[in-house]
Design a protein around this motif. Sequence first.
Motif, PDB file in Angstrom:
ATOM      1  N   VAL A   1      -2.391   2.522   0.787  1.00 22.63           N
ATOM      2  CA  VAL A   1      -1.414   2.142   0.286  1.00 22.63           C
ATOM      3  C   VAL A   1      -1.984   1.311  -1.155  1.00 22.63           C
ATOM      4  CG1 VAL A   1       0.680   0.253   0.308  1.00 22.63           C
ATOM      5  CG2 VAL A   1      -0.043   1.847   2.273  1.00 22.63           C
ATOM      6  N   LEU A   2      -1.517   1.444  -2.327  1.00 22.36           N
ATOM      7  CA  LEU A   2      -1.950   0.964  -3.590  1.00 22.36           C
ATOM      8  C   LEU A   2      -0.910  -0.183  -3.928  1.00 22.36           C
ATOM      9  CD1 LEU A   2      -3.168   0.996  -6.274  1.00 22.36           C
ATOM     10  CD2 LEU A   2      -1.596   2.163  -7.095  1.00 22.36           C
ATOM     11  N   VAL A   3      -1.553  -1.337  -4.030  1.00 16.09           N
ATOM     12  CA  VAL A   3      -1.000  -2.722  -4.339  1.00 16.09           C
ATOM     13  C   VAL A   3      -1.066  -3.155  -5.851  1.00 16.09           C
ATOM     14  CG1 VAL A   3      -0.188  -5.062  -3.579  1.00 16.09           C
ATOM     15  CG2 VAL A   3      -0.827  -3.164  -2.063  1.00 16.09           C
ATOM     16  N   LEU A   4       0.011  -3.236  -6.601  1.00 10.44           N
ATOM     17  CA  LEU A   4      -0.153  -3.781  -7.976  1.00 10.44           C
ATOM     18  C   LEU A   4       0.508  -5.190  -8.092  1.00 10.44           C
ATOM     19  CD1 LEU A   4       0.956  -0.348  -9.144  1.00 10.44           C
ATOM     20  CD2 LEU A   4      -1.344  -1.085  -9.382  1.00 10.44           C
ATOM     21  N   ILE A   5       0.127  -5.877  -8.945  1.00  8.38           N
ATOM     22  CA  ILE A   5       0.687  -7.255  -9.374  1.00  8.38           C
ATOM     23  C   ILE A   5       0.349  -7.160 -10.857  1.00  8.38           C
ATOM     24  CG2 ILE A   5      -1.395  -8.617  -8.856  1.00  8.38           C
ATOM     25  CD1 ILE A   5       0.492 -10.992  -8.478  1.00  8.38           C
ATOM     26  N   ASP A   6       1.562  -7.235 -11.496  1.00  5.40           N
ATOM     27  CA  ASP A   6       1.456  -7.158 -13.230  1.00  5.40           C
ATOM     28  C   ASP A   6       0.764  -5.784 -13.566  1.00  5.40           C
ATOM     29  OD1 ASP A   6       3.027  -9.686 -13.397  1.00  5.40           O
ATOM     30  OD2 ASP A   6       1.210 -10.629 -13.482  1.00  5.40           O
ATOM     31  N   ASN A   7       0.818  -4.624 -12.723  1.00  4.49           N
ATOM     32  CA  ASN A   7       0.211  -3.459 -12.726  1.00  4.49           C
ATOM     33  C   ASN A   7      -1.440  -3.483 -12.813  1.00  4.49           C
ATOM     34  OD1 ASN A   7       2.511  -2.134 -13.704  1.00  4.49           O
ATOM     35  ND2 ASN A   7       2.472  -2.681 -15.548  1.00  4.49           N
ATOM     36  N   VAL A   8      -1.782  -4.592 -12.201  1.00  5.69           N
ATOM     37  CA  VAL A   8      -3.093  -4.700 -11.994  1.00  5.69           C
ATOM     38  C   VAL A   8      -3.609  -4.283 -10.457  1.00  5.69           C
ATOM     39  CG1 VAL A   8      -5.377  -6.048 -12.033  1.00  5.69           C
ATOM     40  CG2 VAL A   8      -3.717  -6.153 -13.684  1.00  5.69           C
ATOM     41  N   PRO A   9      -4.328  -3.243 -10.207  1.00  5.38           N
ATOM     42  CA  PRO A   9      -4.547  -2.761  -8.469  1.00  5.38           C
ATOM     43  C   PRO A   9      -5.168  -4.171  -7.825  1.00  5.38           C
ATOM     44  CG  PRO A   9      -5.196  -1.155  -9.967  1.00  5.38           C
ATOM     45  CD  PRO A   9      -4.873  -2.366 -10.912  1.00  5.38           C
ATOM     46  N   LEU A  10      -4.701  -4.430  -6.577  1.00  3.55           N
ATOM     47  CA  LEU A  10      -5.423  -5.389  -5.694  1.00  3.55           C
ATOM     48  C   LEU A  10      -6.482  -4.772  -4.865  1.00  3.55           C
ATOM     49  CD1 LEU A  10      -2.414  -7.785  -4.329  1.00  3.55           C
ATOM     50  CD2 LEU A  10      -4.319  -8.191  -6.043  1.00  3.55           C
ATOM     51  N   ASN A  11      -6.434  -3.392  -4.717  1.00  2.00           N
ATOM     52  CA  ASN A  11      -7.399  -2.911  -3.627  1.00  2.00           C
ATOM     53  C   ASN A  11      -8.838  -3.244  -3.871  1.00  2.00           C
ATOM     54  OD1 ASN A  11      -4.686  -1.580  -4.089  1.00  2.00           O
ATOM     55  ND2 ASN A  11      -5.419  -0.627  -2.153  1.00  2.00           N
ATOM     56  N   SER A  12      -9.383  -3.599  -2.817  1.00  2.00           N
ATOM     57  CA  SER A  12     -11.013  -3.561  -2.989  1.00  2.00           C
ATOM     58  C   SER A  12     -11.580  -2.261  -3.086  1.00  2.00           C
ATOM     59  CB  SER A  12     -11.409  -4.340  -1.840  1.00  2.00           C
ATOM     60  OG  SER A  12     -11.339  -3.569  -0.552  1.00  2.00           O
ATOM     61  N   LEU A  13     -13.026  -2.426  -3.629  1.00  2.00           N
ATOM     62  CA  LEU A  13     -13.562  -0.959  -4.199  1.00  2.00           C
ATOM     63  C   LEU A  13     -14.196  -0.555  -2.928  1.00  2.00           C
ATOM     64  CD1 LEU A  13     -14.861  -2.186  -7.445  1.00  2.00           C
ATOM     65  CD2 LEU A  13     -13.101  -0.568  -7.086  1.00  2.00           C
ATOM     66  N   SER A  14     -14.841  -1.505  -1.821  1.00  2.00           N
ATOM     67  CA  SER A  14     -15.680  -1.057  -0.742  1.00  2.00           C
ATOM     68  C   SER A  14     -14.922  -0.160   0.314  1.00  2.00           C
ATOM     69  CB  SER A  14     -16.519  -2.161  -0.313  1.00  2.00           C
ATOM     70  OG  SER A  14     -15.419  -3.157   0.376  1.00  2.00           O
ATOM     71  N   ASP A  15     -13.589  -0.567   0.482  1.00  2.00           N
ATOM     72  CA  ASP A  15     -12.807   0.079   1.629  1.00  2.00           C
ATOM     73  C   ASP A  15     -11.292  -0.006   1.086  1.00  2.00           C
ATOM     74  OD1 ASP A  15     -12.223  -2.621   1.615  1.00  2.00           O
ATOM     75  OD2 ASP A  15     -12.972  -3.094   3.676  1.00  2.00           O
ATOM     76  N   ASN A  16     -10.786  -0.115   0.037  1.00  2.00           N
ATOM     77  CA  ASN A  16      -9.700   0.086  -0.680  1.00  2.00           C
ATOM     78  C   ASN A  16      -8.508  -0.802   0.193  1.00  2.00           C
ATOM     79  OD1 ASN A  16      -8.260   1.464  -2.475  1.00  2.00           O
ATOM     80  ND2 ASN A  16      -7.291   2.701  -1.208  1.00  2.00           N
ATOM     81  N   PHE A  17      -9.119  -2.107   0.558  1.00  2.00           N
ATOM     82  CA  PHE A  17      -8.064  -2.822   1.408  1.00  2.00           C
ATOM     83  C   PHE A  17      -7.412  -3.733   0.381  1.00  2.00           C
ATOM     84  CE2 PHE A  17      -7.881  -7.245   2.705  1.00  2.00           C
ATOM     85  CZ  PHE A  17      -6.764  -7.056   3.942  1.00  2.00           C
ATOM     86  N   PRO A  18      -6.057  -3.807   0.490  1.00  2.00           N
ATOM     87  CA  PRO A  18      -5.083  -4.779  -0.487  1.00  2.00           C
ATOM     88  C   PRO A  18      -4.902  -5.830   0.227  1.00  2.00           C
ATOM     89  CG  PRO A  18      -3.764  -2.988   0.620  1.00  2.00           C
ATOM     90  CD  PRO A  18      -5.073  -2.657   1.148  1.00  2.00           C
ATOM     91  N   ASP A  19      -5.403  -6.976  -0.348  1.00  3.68           N
ATOM     92  CA  ASP A  19      -5.253  -8.538   0.330  1.00  3.68           C
ATOM     93  C   ASP A  19      -3.934  -8.935  -0.273  1.00  3.68           C
ATOM     94  OD1 ASP A  19      -5.322 -10.780   1.318  1.00  3.68           O
ATOM     95  OD2 ASP A  19      -7.085 -11.588   0.196  1.00  3.68           O
ATOM     96  N   LEU A  20      -2.685  -8.375   0.588  1.00  2.00           N
ATOM     97  CA  LEU A  20      -1.542  -9.128   0.068  1.00  2.00           C
ATOM     98  C   LEU A  20      -1.273 -10.573   0.514  1.00  2.00           C
ATOM     99  CD1 LEU A  20      -1.256  -5.964   1.644  1.00  2.00           C
ATOM    100  CD2 LEU A  20       0.946  -6.263   1.005  1.00  2.00           C
ATOM    101  N   ALA A  21      -1.940 -11.066   1.277  1.00  5.66           N
ATOM    102  CA  ALA A  21      -1.871 -12.391   1.793  1.00  5.66           C
ATOM    103  C   ALA A  21      -2.301 -13.653   0.625  1.00  5.66           C
ATOM    104  CB  ALA A  21      -2.608 -12.978   3.149  1.00  5.66           C
ATOM    105  N   SER A  22      -3.037 -13.005  -0.311  1.00  4.07           N
ATOM    106  CA  SER A  22      -3.322 -13.974  -1.454  1.00  4.07           C
ATOM    107  C   SER A  22      -2.204 -14.072  -2.437  1.00  4.07           C
ATOM    108  CB  SER A  22      -4.638 -13.581  -2.014  1.00  4.07           C
ATOM    109  OG  SER A  22      -4.522 -12.253  -2.702  1.00  4.07           O
TER     110      SER A  22
END
Length: 608
Positions: free
Chosen positions: A117-138
């Motif tokens: 799942v790709l997560v974007l805020i203001d069109n900037v990806p949140l996903n981490s690079l090492s495991d593509n984890f999106p930290d939605l809780a932040s």
Amino acid sequence: MSIRSAVLSVGAAVKPMVLTVALCLLTVMPARSDDDLSSVELFNGAGGDPVSANRSPRPASQTAENITVVTADEIVALNAHTLPDIIYAVTGIQLEVISTPGTLTNIEIQGSDFDHVLVLIDNVPLNSLSDNFPDLASIPAQIIDRIEIVKGAASSAWGSALGGVINVITKVPQQDRPAGGTLAGSYGTRQTVDGRVEATGTVDRLGYYLFAGNLHSDGLRPNNQVDLGNLYGKLQYELPVRGTVTLTTLYTTRESGVLAVPYADINDQKHELIASAALLLPLDNRLSLDAAVRTRQSTMEMFTISAPGGVTLQSTRENDNSIGGSLKASWLGEWQLVVAGVDYDHVKVSLRGGRIAGEEAKTADRAGIYLNDTFTVGNFAITPSARYDWTGFGGDRFSPSFGITYALSENSLLRGYTARGYSLTSLNRAESTEKVWTSQLGFESGDVPSLWLKATLFRNDTWDVISNDLGRLAKTRQLKHGGEFELRTVPVFNTSLSTGYTYIHTEGGDGQMFQSVPKHTLKLGLRYRDPSRLQAQLIGNYIDWNATGSSNRGVLWDLHVSKTFEYAEYTSFEVFGSLRNIFAGQQYVTDMYTNTGRWAEVGVRCHF
């Protein structure tokens, strides 16, 4: 103070409010709301904002993808702290971990893996690079104006987005006065305290939106405490001729507990900066340009600490750095909308600690070009799209898609969509590219009196999925197919009903069902809202996890109530409260991450 005594004390404070709302519901005079069918027609209606999560903004009636939109009004009614509290109620989305607000959680869309799942805020990806984890809780809920969720592959627009996209659109500056704002605070079980302040306004051509917030909790599960701080700012300048320039910055700092295991606690610490600068420039009535530059700088550390004792046994540190930009051109004709664009990002990740001796660093240059064409013929809207990516480390990827909608009436349509997609699940692991071919067929209507209906059949055929079966890494093929059904009613006696159900059937490459998939997901909602601005919302969530060690003991029920008192045109005072997991149900995919029990909170919001 024990968990039980804390729950009882806060519950005692909430009880009078719940009884007050219940009495109001019983004594209100029968009357049909002023809302009419337009409130439940095709999810954003002909007069609503265009859907933009596919990078080609167009009305819902021309959108072939299965998209759900969460509005600002719905976000406020949920008394949400962070992004997972909002999407928790969305049909087709499953939270793998229901934890203390602000702490790490995983999500799925129609049973996809969290790293799809790709997560974007203001069109900037949140996903981490090492495991593509999106930290939605932040992401604090207060700054969100609207969320658009694409279910199914969206690689023809965004590149790495195998399972879908969650596009977070932040608030814009208030335009009709120079200064305004909100002060808000809440207090709940286990010292769960959330304080927020925001200021917004427009002076001449310059608009601003500023936010600061801090969320603290002693933890609603063992070793699940959190201290989360956010600063957010948006400046928007209207150019003298036409067009706008927008600058955004989000800074996040967090210390939290992730998990308690025998004789050890696992904690995390995070610092993150996300910034973007965007130019929207209409060249004439048909042609416009969007240009943006963006960056994400993140440091996350995970600690394993002996318990008791507090001795650090192991730690890992990940530094993510990305900088890039995009350019998009849109041309709107009488019967056609053409969108073409290019993305570029330079990314770098470095890992230190854990099983890694020294530091391991990887860099890559990613680029992608895409073309999206939507043309209408009679009642048909047809959208062929394609994107080509040079991923820098996961091979070159071609992602086509084709969508079509047919308007049965002004308020009913059929939609079909098929697409090939991929996700880059790790920058540090060779051959980490996983692929999918998704197909969806749907029907949506507001023509049935007093009802809005939406039904979707989906089939996601995924391959090269990396699994860890029997303790060894292997690439597998996974087929997930099923259906999704949603229903919403118009308000009667100021009360409306909503429900959503998702069924997923799975097959592995050997024809056998595989584990840890949400076979049945049920979402229920009952909302009361009267003209005096008293509202209450009851949310139910049930997931039948097909997993060893899971628990599905009943529906998790949350109750949210609020009452607003208006004193002037721009001044109001709102009291609110929430009682979550009312019957202390159990629902989790693994007993390592049990869900939070019953907990409650009360709070106030002052708008000026």
